[in-house]
Design an enzyme around this catalytic site. Sequence first.
Site, PDB file in Angstrom:
ATOM      1  N   HIS A 336       0.831  -1.201   0.000  1.00  0.00           N
ATOM      2  CA  HIS A 336       0.000   0.000   0.000  1.00  0.00           C
ATOM      3  C   HIS A 336       0.865   1.250   0.000  1.00  0.00           C
ATOM      4  O   HIS A 336       0.503   2.268  -0.587  1.00  0.00           O
ATOM      5  CB  HIS A 336      -0.952   0.008   1.197  1.00  0.00           C
ATOM      6  CG  HIS A 336      -2.137   0.898   1.017  1.00  0.00           C
ATOM      7  ND1 HIS A 336      -2.313   2.071   1.732  1.00  0.00           N
ATOM      8  CD2 HIS A 336      -3.207   0.817   0.196  1.00  0.00           C
ATOM      9  CE1 HIS A 336      -3.439   2.641   1.368  1.00  0.00           C
ATOM     10  NE2 HIS A 336      -4.004   1.904   0.434  1.00  0.00           N
ATOM     11  N   CYS A 337       2.013   1.169   0.633  1.00  0.00           N
ATOM     12  CA  CYS A 337       2.903   2.330   0.741  1.00  0.00           C
ATOM     13  C   CYS A 337       3.488   2.756  -0.602  1.00  0.00           C
ATOM     14  O   CYS A 337       3.866   3.921  -0.763  1.00  0.00           O
ATOM     15  CB  CYS A 337       4.051   2.028   1.694  1.00  0.00           C
ATOM     16  SG  CYS A 337       3.553   1.589   3.369  1.00  0.00           S
TER      17      CYS A 337
END
Length: 353
Positions: A336-337
């Site tokens: 997600h980062c």
Amino acid sequence: MVEAKPMRTSMPAEWEPQEACWLAWPSHADLWGEEELARVQTEFVELCRAISFAPSGKAPEKLRVLVPNSERMAQAKARLQGLPVEFFEIPFGDIWLRDTGPLFLQSAKGPVVGCFRFNGWGGKYNLPHDPQVSRAIASVSKGARQEYDWILEGGSIEVDGEGTCLTSEQCLLNPNRNPSMSKSDIEGALSHALGVDTVLWVKDGLLNDHTDGHIDTIVRFTEPGHVVCMKASGSDDPNAAVLDAIAAELGQMTDARDRKLTVHRIPSPGRVLDGEGEVMPASYVNFYISNHSVIVPTYGTPYDTSAVAELGRLFAGRRILGLSAKALLEGGGAFHCITQQQPTADVLGRFNG
């Protein structure tokens, strides 16, 4: 076009149809080291394959990939050959586009590319070009560029698309972000930018998380009214107390539609150590929701399989896939980062503010 005065905007939920996913090709050996960079690139390629997967008869999600120079462009094109990729030669500090890139928002006037200030996660990692990445992406994207004169990282907020935002006090109330803004000020700014009526705060995040408790490592929406967080795995889980505290906090919360949150808990990865024996902020909830899949980071622990399976039960209708993110985690984050979704024009054409 740059909007001079911030208009009210709203942010769609991640499970809405996506036109593309923005990423940045891992390129900086001075940050990662040559051997580790090669491992990161391998995990990156597998993530890109998973994002662009489409069942027969369905369109794949496009990949929009930043590369810093012509040498890395050739490398990225060779490694991502055959995938639905558009490449952009845009310099960046490192690959964490969830935080350095813009947010793709809705407004009454149409799509908006929201550019917030970025200060290296509270001054901890000030890398060249990172503060300019969101504007550079906005310059090659459809939609008006909207400048927001306050610091916000995409990993620090989670929205349900129905008026609720989750965030953490450890990050957004940290004096290293917006010291002149009170909690009420921040809630007002989030309401105006993300189109939310209710901001729900958890207190703290994971041990050794250099983002100061980003919400996308501790709790995520799986659908409106439902959230997933973790429970401790193993007797030596370094986050046992904080994970229980997060679940207890969530259990007392009500969303913008007056629904009491339904809290789902999955196993944590347990104690995951880096090459020097330090605890890393490993999280299974740092997944990415693509059009056809939910891609879960795994770390080679005994809890990988059960965590992925339990998440699969929360995302009926999407393929659930666990992929290695251990090399990525050495840099501080996971899937997600390093991703930022761009919803379709139809989704961005609906304003929920």
